[in-house]
Motif scaffolding. Structure first.
Motif, PDB file in Angstrom:
ATOM      1  N   PRO A 178     -11.417   4.014 -45.412  1.00 61.53           N
ATOM      2  CA  PRO A 178     -12.871   3.743 -45.499  1.00 61.53           C
ATOM      3  C   PRO A 178     -13.512   4.350 -46.746  1.00 61.53           C
ATOM      4  CG  PRO A 178     -12.258   4.444 -43.284  1.00 61.53           C
ATOM      5  CD  PRO A 178     -11.050   4.666 -44.139  1.00 61.53           C
ATOM      6  N   ASP A 179     -13.005   5.507 -47.214  1.00 61.59           N
ATOM      7  CA  ASP A 179     -13.609   6.143 -48.383  1.00 61.59           C
ATOM      8  C   ASP A 179     -13.443   5.310 -49.647  1.00 61.59           C
ATOM      9  OD1 ASP A 179     -14.781   8.370 -47.316  1.00 61.59           O
ATOM     10  OD2 ASP A 179     -12.966   9.584 -47.405  1.00 61.59           O
ATOM     11  N   CYS A 180     -12.541   4.358 -49.652  1.00 64.77           N
ATOM     12  CA  CYS A 180     -12.325   3.513 -50.822  1.00 64.77           C
ATOM     13  C   CYS A 180     -13.257   2.314 -50.854  1.00 64.77           C
ATOM     14  CB  CYS A 180     -10.872   3.032 -50.871  1.00 64.77           C
ATOM     15  SG  CYS A 180      -9.667   4.348 -51.127  1.00 64.77           S
ATOM     16  N   THR A 181     -14.129   2.190 -49.866  1.00 66.95           N
ATOM     17  CA  THR A 181     -15.090   1.097 -49.808  1.00 66.95           C
ATOM     18  C   THR A 181     -16.432   1.579 -50.339  1.00 66.95           C
ATOM     19  OG1 THR A 181     -14.003   0.127 -47.881  1.00 66.95           O
ATOM     20  CG2 THR A 181     -16.263  -0.559 -48.331  1.00 66.95           C
ATOM     21  N   MET A 182     -16.879   0.982 -51.434  1.00 68.53           N
ATOM     22  CA  MET A 182     -18.163   1.336 -52.021  1.00 68.53           C
ATOM     23  C   MET A 182     -19.254   0.441 -51.463  1.00 68.53           C
ATOM     24  SD  MET A 182     -17.585   3.858 -54.061  1.00 68.53           S
ATOM     25  CE  MET A 182     -19.090   3.868 -55.022  1.00 68.53           C
ATOM     26  N   ALA A 183     -20.381   1.063 -51.092  1.00 67.47           N
ATOM     27  CA  ALA A 183     -21.482   0.290 -50.516  1.00 67.47           C
ATOM     28  C   ALA A 183     -22.229  -0.520 -51.562  1.00 67.47           C
ATOM     29  CB  ALA A 183     -22.456   1.226 -49.796  1.00 67.47           C
ATOM     30  N   ASP A 184     -22.225  -0.039 -52.815  1.00 70.55           N
ATOM     31  CA  ASP A 184     -22.978  -0.697 -53.876  1.00 70.55           C
ATOM     32  C   ASP A 184     -22.028  -1.411 -54.826  1.00 70.55           C
ATOM     33  OD1 ASP A 184     -25.413   0.274 -52.905  1.00 70.55           O
ATOM     34  OD2 ASP A 184     -25.085   2.192 -53.917  1.00 70.55           O
ATOM     35  N   GLY A 185     -22.532  -2.443 -55.474  1.00 70.32           N
ATOM     36  CA  GLY A 185     -21.752  -3.166 -56.447  1.00 70.32           C
ATOM     37  C   GLY A 185     -21.215  -4.478 -55.912  1.00 70.32           C
ATOM     38  N   PHE A 186     -21.038  -5.425 -56.807  1.00 68.84           N
ATOM     39  CA  PHE A 186     -20.497  -6.730 -56.421  1.00 68.84           C
ATOM     40  C   PHE A 186     -19.001  -6.649 -56.135  1.00 68.84           C
ATOM     41  CE2 PHE A 186     -24.355  -7.934 -58.617  1.00 68.84           C
ATOM     42  CZ  PHE A 186     -24.803  -9.035 -57.912  1.00 68.84           C
ATOM     43  N   ILE A 187     -18.299  -5.771 -56.823  1.00 71.94           N
ATOM     44  CA  ILE A 187     -16.844  -5.750 -56.788  1.00 71.94           C
ATOM     45  C   ILE A 187     -16.364  -4.384 -56.333  1.00 71.94           C
ATOM     46  CG2 ILE A 187     -14.753  -6.066 -58.173  1.00 71.94           C
ATOM     47  CD1 ILE A 187     -16.470  -7.687 -60.134  1.00 71.94           C
ATOM     48  N   ASN A 188     -15.343  -4.377 -55.482  1.00 70.49           N
ATOM     49  CA  ASN A 188     -14.665  -3.140 -55.126  1.00 70.49           C
ATOM     50  C   ASN A 188     -13.585  -2.903 -56.181  1.00 70.49           C
ATOM     51  OD1 ASN A 188     -12.904  -1.158 -54.007  1.00 70.49           O
ATOM     52  ND2 ASN A 188     -13.735  -1.606 -51.987  1.00 70.49           N
ATOM     53  N   TYR A 189     -13.878  -2.028 -57.133  1.00 69.89           N
ATOM     54  CA  TYR A 189     -12.994  -1.865 -58.286  1.00 69.89           C
ATOM     55  C   TYR A 189     -11.686  -1.172 -57.932  1.00 69.89           C
ATOM     56  CZ  TYR A 189     -16.858  -3.448 -61.169  1.00 69.89           C
ATOM     57  OH  TYR A 189     -17.857  -4.211 -61.727  1.00 69.89           O
ATOM     58  N   LEU A 190     -11.669  -0.377 -56.885  1.00 68.54           N
ATOM     59  CA  LEU A 190     -10.419   0.245 -56.482  1.00 68.54           C
ATOM     60  C   LEU A 190      -9.435  -0.805 -55.959  1.00 68.54           C
ATOM     61  CD1 LEU A 190     -11.817   3.469 -54.844  1.00 68.54           C
ATOM     62  CD2 LEU A 190     -10.215   3.387 -56.751  1.00 68.54           C
ATOM     63  N   ARG A 191      -9.917  -1.724 -55.144  1.00 71.54           N
ATOM     64  CA  ARG A 191      -9.053  -2.813 -54.692  1.00 71.54           C
ATOM     65  C   ARG A 191      -8.700  -3.742 -55.851  1.00 71.54           C
ATOM     66  NH1 ARG A 191     -11.764  -4.424 -48.814  1.00 71.54           N
ATOM     67  NH2 ARG A 191     -11.575  -2.345 -47.879  1.00 71.54           N
ATOM     68  N   LEU A 192      -9.622  -3.904 -56.764  1.00 70.01           N
ATOM     69  CA  LEU A 192      -9.341  -4.706 -57.947  1.00 70.01           C
ATOM     70  C   LEU A 192      -8.222  -4.084 -58.767  1.00 70.01           C
ATOM     71  CD1 LEU A 192     -10.206  -7.051 -59.879  1.00 70.01           C
ATOM     72  CD2 LEU A 192     -11.761  -5.421 -60.943  1.00 70.01           C
ATOM     73  N   ALA A 193      -8.245  -2.748 -58.917  1.00 68.57           N
ATOM     74  CA  ALA A 193      -7.262  -2.064 -59.753  1.00 68.57           C
ATOM     75  C   ALA A 193      -5.866  -2.108 -59.151  1.00 68.57           C
ATOM     76  CB  ALA A 193      -7.698  -0.622 -59.988  1.00 68.57           C
ATOM     77  N   PHE A 194      -5.782  -2.006 -57.810  1.00 69.62           N
ATOM     78  CA  PHE A 194      -4.471  -1.853 -57.185  1.00 69.62           C
ATOM     79  C   PHE A 194      -3.977  -3.103 -56.461  1.00 69.62           C
ATOM     80  CE2 PHE A 194      -6.199   2.559 -57.166  1.00 69.62           C
ATOM     81  CZ  PHE A 194      -5.289   3.099 -58.073  1.00 69.62           C
ATOM     82  N   CYS A 195      -4.853  -4.092 -56.238  1.00 65.71           N
ATOM     83  CA  CYS A 195      -4.458  -5.256 -55.440  1.00 65.71           C
ATOM     84  C   CYS A 195      -4.510  -6.576 -56.194  1.00 65.71           C
ATOM     85  CB  CYS A 195      -5.344  -5.366 -54.190  1.00 65.71           C
ATOM     86  SG  CYS A 195      -5.304  -3.920 -53.110  1.00 65.71           S
ATOM     87  N   LEU A 196      -5.195  -6.623 -57.353  1.00 62.78           N
ATOM     88  CA  LEU A 196      -5.353  -7.900 -58.045  1.00 62.78           C
ATOM     89  C   LEU A 196      -4.037  -8.389 -58.631  1.00 62.78           C
ATOM     90  CD1 LEU A 196      -7.086 -10.195 -59.167  1.00 62.78           C
ATOM     91  CD2 LEU A 196      -7.614  -8.740 -61.116  1.00 62.78           C
ATOM     92  N   LEU A 197      -3.330  -7.506 -59.352  1.00 61.45           N
ATOM     93  CA  LEU A 197      -2.086  -7.855 -60.011  1.00 61.45           C
ATOM     94  C   LEU A 197      -0.952  -7.012 -59.449  1.00 61.45           C
ATOM     95  CD1 LEU A 197      -3.332  -8.147 -63.714  1.00 61.45           C
ATOM     96  CD2 LEU A 197      -2.947  -9.998 -62.084  1.00 61.45           C
ATOM     97  N   PRO A 198       0.280  -7.369 -59.702  1.00 62.33           N
ATOM     98  CA  PRO A 198       1.415  -6.553 -59.236  1.00 62.33           C
ATOM     99  C   PRO A 198       1.325  -5.124 -59.769  1.00 62.33           C
ATOM    100  CG  PRO A 198       2.182  -8.699 -59.988  1.00 62.33           C
ATOM    101  CD  PRO A 198       0.729  -8.618 -60.346  1.00 62.33           C
TER     102      PRO A 198
END
Length: 588
Positions: A71-91
């Motif tokens: 849950p701590d990796c979920t940001m309430a503000d912003g259009f994009i969750n950049y942590l998931r973007l960094a680790f889940c978008l590409l291999p």
């Protein structure tokens, strides 16, 4: 609006839509809890309470699953969750590429912040102050201070809204303060040594020292109450009244000394703070007047009426051909990069310019603004939270906004002419102010979320990211503009802008940030475990102000090159100590 352009691509890459930031938020409050019986909300912690910081302890293949279930990796503000973007978008083996793209996106966000503030927010505030017939001093320390400090203020408020990023606000406000008072002020002294106006300099330094040491005391005690939050805002009101009163006294004394001379030159509205004594060496400087004189040389001898389509196309062209021919290749490259962003902003944000004869009235574009501006606010406000809201579960609010905008645009277009602005044209300045403020707030939220991700990936604290990347990004424009003003022969302007703006940023950044957080959570705000780095940051800023308060009067208020070198060396020493502390070389 430009942020939303990336969302379809991200959704296509992630069918489940997990890359988008959740709107649920982490900050929950107990029902019935109010300020009368406050619970304490921790907004800054250097401890290990943020579980998302542990993501780098896992293997590359496990990091996506970790940030998805934590849950701590979920940001309430912003259009994009950049942590998931960094680790889940590409291999996992392409994570460095993802981080590089995020850094490029960070630079674009800084460009959006700078363009929205300088090209749209500030001019509309100037138009509003002109419509209200405010004096230069009042406008300088209120509307224009807000315009110049908009990126810092909105970044601080965005950072204060989440416990994991509040350290960014402290680092950015203190970091920008020490950067401006050392690097920018030192550069001005190096470029153009000069005698600083004694009273405005002492006034600004004293007020800023009070704000810094008050913040230092709050960090030491670890809590801030509602009364103290309102006290921050009240202190700025006192500062504004002091500027107005000192200007009045100075003008009265000078008028008496010159046997009733009334036209006393003073600093134009572009300055954040100073009284009239700052500008004895600047007779009647007005950027708008210079621009008008320059443009008059190219004015057509015979009257020429442009068609509606020509007006629309010329209004959307941000490139001045005459300026393009005179500028260097570096300026041209940067202009090419900024042009697409400027065109998008011109399509959505109206600008009223009181220095122009037609006040920048563009009938087709202004009519279009009545459609695009409200729609942009609905789609961008609070990171698009209202974009999917349905009226009675059937009619989307964005569609209602679109239809109302088209109706108003048709009325304005049919009842006005191309060559004369309507009487209600100042309303467009208010609309442009609101839209640019919403856009700056959205961009600031993205910057804060993105910097938080970089801090997690690079194992850097939010404080060091705030005092470096965020502070530099928000202050670099002021740095270049103040140095340019000094080179043109007006160093008093530059040094006044250095101190006046950061006073506003400190008091309103902390005051409004904490006040909004209290309103949202119905609880007082507590700062926990500030850490050695925060004390080094606050102590260095306080020390630099004290040294300036002592050295400048002893130098008979002359800022020479030796003083400028001293300030630059001071900042280099501070930055070295801060980085050594961050990497554990200096510790308690």
């Amino acid at each position: 609006m430009s942020v939303r352009g990336f969302l379809p691509a991200l959704l296509a890459l992630s069918p489940s839509g997990h890359l988008l930031a959740s709107g649920s938020g982490n900050l929950s409050t107990q029902p019935g809890v109010g300020l009368a019986r406050p619970t304490i909300l921790a907004v800054m912690s250097e401890s290990n309470s943020d579980e998302c910081d542990h993501v780098m302890n896992y293997s590359a293949a496990e990091r996506c699953a970790f940030v998805t279930r934590t849950p701590d990796c979920t940001m309430a503000d912003g259009f994009i969750n950049y942590l998931r973007l960094a680790f889940c978008l590409l291999p996992p083996n392409l994570t460095p590429l993802t981080i590089t793209l995020c850094v490029v996106w960070l630079l674009i966000l800084f460009l959006i912040l700078g363009l929205a503030a300088s090209k749209f927010f500030c001019p509309n505030l100037s138009a509003i102050s002109s419509t209200l017939h405010l004096s230069h001093n009042v406008a300088g320390v209120t509307f224009l201070a807000l315009g110049n400090g908009a990126p810092d203020i909105f970044s601080a408020m965005a950072a204060m809204s989440h416990p994991h990023t509040a350290g960014l606000a402290v680092g950015a406000l203190f970091g920008a303060g020490i950067f401006v008072t050392t690097v920018v002020a030192g550069s001005v002294a190096l470029v153009k040594p000069f005698d600083v106006a004694s009273r405005p300099f002492l006034r600004d330094v004293i007020f800023y020292m009070v704000a810094v040491f008050w913040t230092f005391d709050i960090l030491y005690r670890g809590t801030i109450t509602l009364e103290e939050t309102l006290g921050y805002l009240f202190l700025y009101v006192v500062y504004v009244l002091t500027v107005i009163f000192s200007s009045y006294i100075y003008n009265r004394q000078k008028n008496s000394a010159t046997n009733g001379v009334q036209d006393v030159p003073h600093i134009p509205a572009e300055l954040n703070s100073s009284d009239s004594s700052d500008d004895d060496d600047v007779p009647g400087l007005r950027g708008g007047t210079i621009q008008q004189e320059y443009e008059s040389e190219y004015r057509a001898l015979l009257p020429y009426s442009e068609s509606t389509s020509e007006i629309l196309l010329s209004s959307l062209n941000p490139v001045d051909n005459r300026k393009w021919r005179r500028k260097s290749w570096t300026w041209r490259v940067l202009k090419v990069v900024k042009t697409p962003l400027e065109v998008l902003l011109l399509l959505c944000v109206p600008v009223v310019d009181p220095d122009k004869e037609d006040r920048n009235w563009r009938r087709p574009l202004n009519s279009l603004h009545l459609i695009t501006a409200p729609l942009l606010c609905v789609l961008v406000f609070q990171s698009g939270a209202y974009g999917d809201v349905m009226i009675q579960g059937e009619f989307p609010i964005w569609l209602l906004t679109l239809l109302l905008g088209m109706f108003l645009a048709a009325i304005v277009f049919c009842t006005t002419t191309n060559d004369r602005p309507p009487k209600y044209h100042p309303v467009f300045a208010l609309l442009g102010f609101v839209v640019s403020a919403v856009l700056i707030s959205a961009a600031a939220s993205e910057v804060v979320s993105l910097l938080h991700m970089l801090g997690v990936v690079l194992s850097l604290s939010n404080t060091v990211l705030g005092l470096t990347l965020l502070a530099w990004g928000n202050s670099i424009g002021d740095c270049f503009s103040d140095i340019t003003i000094a080179r043109q022969g007006y160093p008093r302007m530059a040094i006044a802008a250095c101190f006046g703006g950061i006073i506003f940023n400190m008091l309103f950044g902390v005051g409004l940030g904490c006040l909004v957080q209290m309103y949202n959570t119905h609880s007082f705000v507590q700062f926990e475990s500030a850490g050695l780095l925060t004390w080094i940051l606050a102590g260095s800023l306080g020390l630099s102000l004290v040294l300036s308060f002592l050295i400048v009067p002893l130098s008979q208020f002359y800022l020479g090159r030796s003083y400028g070198i001293f300030l630059l060396v001071f900042y280099c020493i501070f930055l070295t100590i801060a980085l050594l502390t961050e990497f554990g070389k200096i510790h308690t």
